[in-house]
Structures are given as structure tokens and as C-alpha cells.
Write an enzyme that holds these catalytic residues in place. Structure first.
Site, PDB file in Angstrom:
ATOM      1  N   ASP A 167     -27.658 -38.026  28.871  1.00 19.05           N
ATOM      2  CA  ASP A 167     -27.852 -37.007  27.834  1.00 19.05           C
ATOM      3  C   ASP A 167     -26.806 -37.116  26.725  1.00 19.05           C
ATOM      4  O   ASP A 167     -25.672 -37.528  26.971  1.00 19.05           O
ATOM      5  CB  ASP A 167     -27.800 -35.612  28.488  1.00 19.05           C
ATOM      6  CG  ASP A 167     -28.341 -34.534  27.559  1.00 19.05           C
ATOM      7  OD1 ASP A 167     -29.101 -34.862  26.623  1.00 19.05           O
ATOM      8  OD2 ASP A 167     -27.984 -33.358  27.758  1.00 19.05           O
ATOM      9  N   LEU A 206     -29.478 -53.997  44.164  1.00 20.53           N
ATOM     10  CA  LEU A 206     -29.463 -52.613  43.673  1.00 20.53           C
ATOM     11  C   LEU A 206     -30.877 -52.230  43.263  1.00 20.53           C
ATOM     12  O   LEU A 206     -31.591 -53.037  42.659  1.00 20.53           O
ATOM     13  CB  LEU A 206     -28.535 -52.519  42.443  1.00 20.53           C
ATOM     14  CG  LEU A 206     -28.641 -51.256  41.577  1.00 20.53           C
ATOM     15  CD1 LEU A 206     -28.041 -50.053  42.292  1.00 20.53           C
ATOM     16  CD2 LEU A 206     -27.937 -51.455  40.238  1.00 20.53           C
ATOM     17  N   HIS A 210     -30.254 -43.129  20.724  1.00 21.35           N
ATOM     18  CA  HIS A 210     -30.985 -43.713  21.862  1.00 21.35           C
ATOM     19  C   HIS A 210     -30.704 -45.213  21.930  1.00 21.35           C
ATOM     20  O   HIS A 210     -30.457 -45.762  23.000  1.00 21.35           O
ATOM     21  CB  HIS A 210     -32.486 -43.461  21.737  1.00 21.35           C
ATOM     22  CG  HIS A 210     -32.857 -42.007  21.711  1.00 21.35           C
ATOM     23  ND1 HIS A 210     -32.353 -41.107  22.622  1.00 21.35           N
ATOM     24  CD2 HIS A 210     -33.676 -41.294  20.889  1.00 21.35           C
ATOM     25  CE1 HIS A 210     -32.858 -39.902  22.353  1.00 21.35           C
ATOM     26  NE2 HIS A 210     -33.653 -39.989  21.312  1.00 21.35           N
TER      27      HIS A 210
HETATM   28  C1  IPE Z   1     -32.738 -34.310  30.102  1.00 21.29           C
HETATM   29  O1  IPE Z   1     -32.142 -34.162  28.865  1.00 21.29           O
HETATM   30  C2  IPE Z   1     -33.757 -35.419  30.059  1.00 21.29           C
HETATM   31  C3  IPE Z   1     -33.237 -36.762  29.836  1.00 21.29           C
HETATM   32  C4  IPE Z   1     -31.994 -37.106  29.700  1.00 21.29           C
HETATM   33  C5  IPE Z   1     -34.249 -37.790  29.774  1.00 21.29           C
HETATM   34  P1  IPE Z   1     -32.690 -33.110  27.777  1.00 21.29           P
HETATM   35  O2  IPE Z   1     -31.797 -33.258  26.604  1.00 21.29           O
HETATM   36  O3  IPE Z   1     -34.133 -33.306  27.559  1.00 21.29           O
HETATM   37  O4  IPE Z   1     -32.472 -31.729  28.533  1.00 21.29           O
HETATM   38  P2  IPE Z   1     -32.295 -30.264  27.942  1.00 21.29           P
HETATM   39  O5  IPE Z   1     -33.460 -30.014  27.038  1.00 21.29           O
HETATM   40  O6  IPE Z   1     -31.013 -30.253  27.187  1.00 21.29           O
HETATM   41  O7  IPE Z   1     -32.259 -29.385  29.131  1.00 21.29           O
HETATM   42  C1  IPE Z   2     -30.898 -37.922  25.997  1.00 20.33           C
HETATM   43  O1  IPE Z   2     -30.316 -37.649  24.773  1.00 20.33           O
HETATM   44  C2  IPE Z   2     -32.054 -38.876  25.890  1.00 20.33           C
HETATM   45  C3  IPE Z   2     -33.377 -38.281  26.112  1.00 20.33           C
HETATM   46  C4  IPE Z   2     -33.629 -37.042  26.411  1.00 20.33           C
HETATM   47  C5  IPE Z   2     -34.506 -39.173  25.949  1.00 20.33           C
HETATM   48  P1  IPE Z   2     -30.861 -36.474  23.863  1.00 20.33           P
HETATM   49  O2  IPE Z   2     -31.916 -37.010  22.977  1.00 20.33           O
HETATM   50  O3  IPE Z   2     -31.268 -35.319  24.690  1.00 20.33           O
HETATM   51  O4  IPE Z   2     -29.570 -36.119  23.004  1.00 20.33           O
HETATM   52  P2  IPE Z   2     -29.025 -34.655  22.689  1.00 20.33           P
HETATM   53  O5  IPE Z   2     -28.905 -33.939  23.986  1.00 20.33           O
HETATM   54  O6  IPE Z   2     -30.036 -34.028  21.785  1.00 20.33           O
HETATM   55  O7  IPE Z   2     -27.714 -34.884  22.032  1.00 20.33           O
HETATM   56 MG    MG Z   3     -30.316 -33.706  25.440  1.00 20.68          MG
END
Ligand code: IPE
Ligand code: IPE
Ligand code: MG
Length: 244
Positions: A30, A142, A47
Site C-alpha cells: 500500500d 518459494l 504503481h
Molecule cells: C489494499 O489497499 C489493497 C491493495 C494493496 C491491493 P487499499 O489502498 O485499496 O486499501 P484501503 O482502501 O486504504 O483500505
Molecule cells: C496500493 O497503493 C496499490 C493498490 C491498491 C493497487 P495505493 O494505490 O492504494 O496507494 P495509496 O494508498 O492511495 O497511496
Molecule cells: Mg491504498
């Protein structure tokens, strides 16, 4: 056929007890969007920057002797994002698989997917997913399991539906056997980056007795150092599983 080389051996850092390494580590990758925004970049560049973090994390897992690594790549809730970002993520994950699967396979990594394989996933990506699973099925250093279109609640609903259809009495074993990957061991160490302290529907059943570690770094800044630190923290915990 690619020649199999083993993972970079040995140098397990001194802070780690090699006899008590977690079997299954799960990672919520995240913070990509915030990482990018703080650099005046568009979210999708975050990403893209996360790819190297994933490769470094897999290498660290290999080095530490971790057998299972599950990473959260796309949740059932992520469909709520703007269509342009969803599209980017579908393409990005397809390209990432094509770019990385040979080198991962050469390191002995078996790649699996957990999640709902429904019509929302582009057909091309589904084909790559299935191909990659087949290509790497024989590897055993792994298991990298990629949670894609994954949500724990959907997974449990699907398992309960299967029980009903088969007319099987529910039990912990019967439910476990009907999850997306019934061979997945329970999570020992559950990590989330980006400073958020929430589960976001990730491996609820499998993490019933996981140790949780929350890391402030955004995912693109995660890597070997943070992985070693998380495992060291795991080894400082006293796991009791309800006993004394
Ligand atoms: C969780 O992150 C999902 C992934 C990392 C793929 P999100 O960014 O989607 O989660 P919330 O919305 O902050 O809970
Ligand atoms: C996690 O990073 C990746 C996915 C959920 C695909 P985010 O896209 O949620 O990045 P933030 O949390 O908005 O910074
Ligand atoms: Mg996020």
C-alpha cells in the site's frame, strides 16, 4: 527449458534466527499513490515504482528462506477506483508478469493467484495468469501468491457456496479446503506498508493467528531492509495461540 538456479544462499543477517523464520508472509503493498503524489507524479507512476519493491521483497524472502509470500495486488474493492486507474492496473499487472516471470521462475519461484477469476478481469490477463501458474508449477523454493481481484469476504462466500452445493457440513477443515488456494498455509507474519492500520479484507481466515506488523514506508520504498526488520520484529513476538 530455463536452467534453475537456486536463490542467493546464505547471508541471512545476524539479527535473524534462521530456525524461526515465518513460513507464510503476507504483504499489503500500500501507498503507491501517496508515494507518487509526494513527488508531484501521477498515481500510476507509484504503481510502476512498486515493481522494484516487489522484486526486492521476493529476493529478501528467498534469502531468508521464507516458503510462502502472498502479496495484495488488487482487491475486490479496488474496482471502485476511477476506470483509468483500474485499466492501468490491469495492463500493468499483465506486463509485469510477462517481464518478470522468467527471472522469478529461474530463482525457483512458483507463482499462483488467489482471487475471483470472474468476467471483470480482462481475458488476456486471465490467460497470462493461467500460463504463468502452469509455467512455474514445478518450482519449489518459494511460492509467490498474488492476490488479485481478491477479497476475504468473497472468498468465504465462495467457499460456503461450494459447501452448500456439495451438501457438506461446515467445519474449519471443510471451509479451509474450499478457499481459493486450499494448500496455502496460515499466515505467520502479516505486513502492511504506508502507515495505514487496517486489514482491508485481506486473508481474514488465514490470518486468525498472524502477527501484524505495520510499516510507515510507502510500498515503493519497501525492500530487503524493511523485510528483514519485519521478520526480526516477528521473532521478538511471543505467539501463544490461546495457550500459556
Ligand atoms: C489494499 O489497499 C489493497 C491493495 C494493496 C491491493 P487499499 O489502498 O485499496 O486499501 P484501503 O482502501 O486504504 O483500505
Ligand atoms: C496500493 O497503493 C496499490 C493498490 C491498491 C493497487 P495505493 O494505490 O492504494 O496507494 P495509496 O494508498 O492511495 O497511496
Ligand atoms: Mg491504498
Amino acid at each position: 527449458m530455463a536452467v534453475k538456479m537456486r536463490a542467493p544462499e546464505a547471508t541471512v543477517p545476524d539479527v535473524i534466527d534462521p530456525t524461526r523464520v515465518p513460513v507464510h508472509v503476507a504483504c499489503v503493498m500500500d501507498g503507491n499513490g501517496r508515494w507518487a503524489s509526494e513527488r508531484n507524479m501521477v498515481r500510476t507512476e507509484g504503481h510502476a515504482a512498486g515493481e522494484q519493491a516487489l522484486v526486492d521483497t521476493v529476493d529478501a524472502a528467498l534469502e531468508l528462506g521464507i516458503k510462502w509470500l502472498t502479496v495484495y495486488a488488487f482487491s475486490t474493492e479496488n474496482w471502485r477506483r476511477p476506470i483509468s486507474e483500474v485499466r492501468y492496473l490491469m495492463n500493468f499487472n499483465e506486463r509485469l508478469l510477462l517481464r518478470r516471470r522468467d527471472e522469478l521462475s529461474a530463482k525457483g519461484v512458483r507463482i499462483r493467484f488467489v482471487g475471483r477469476r470472474d468476467w471483470r478481469i480482462p481475458r488476456r490477463l486471465l490467460a497470462r495468469i493461467e500460463e504463468t501458474e502452469e509455467m512455474t508449477a514445478g518450482n519449489d523454493v518459494l511460492t509467490l501468491s498474488i492476490a488479485f481481484n481478491y477479497g476475504s469476504r468473497a472468498e468465504l462466500v465462495d467457499a460456503v457456496k461450494a459447501l452448500n452445493a456439495e451438501g457438506v457440513e461446515p467445519s474449519e477443515e471443510a471451509i479451509s479446503a474450499r478457499l481459493y488456494d486450499p494448500t496455502m498455509p496460515d499466515v505467520d507474519l502479516w505486513i502492511r506498508t504506508s502507515g495505514e492500520h487496517r486489514i482491508s479484507n485481506f486473508l481474514l481466515w488465514q490470518s486468525a493467528y498472524a502477527e501484524f506488523v505495520f510499516v510507515d514506508a510507502y510500498w515503493p520504498d519497501f525492500g530487503r531492509t524493511q523485510m528483514v526488520e519485519a521478520v526480526a520484529e516477528f521473532q521478538r513476538r511471543d505467539r501463544r495461540f490461546g495457550g500459556l
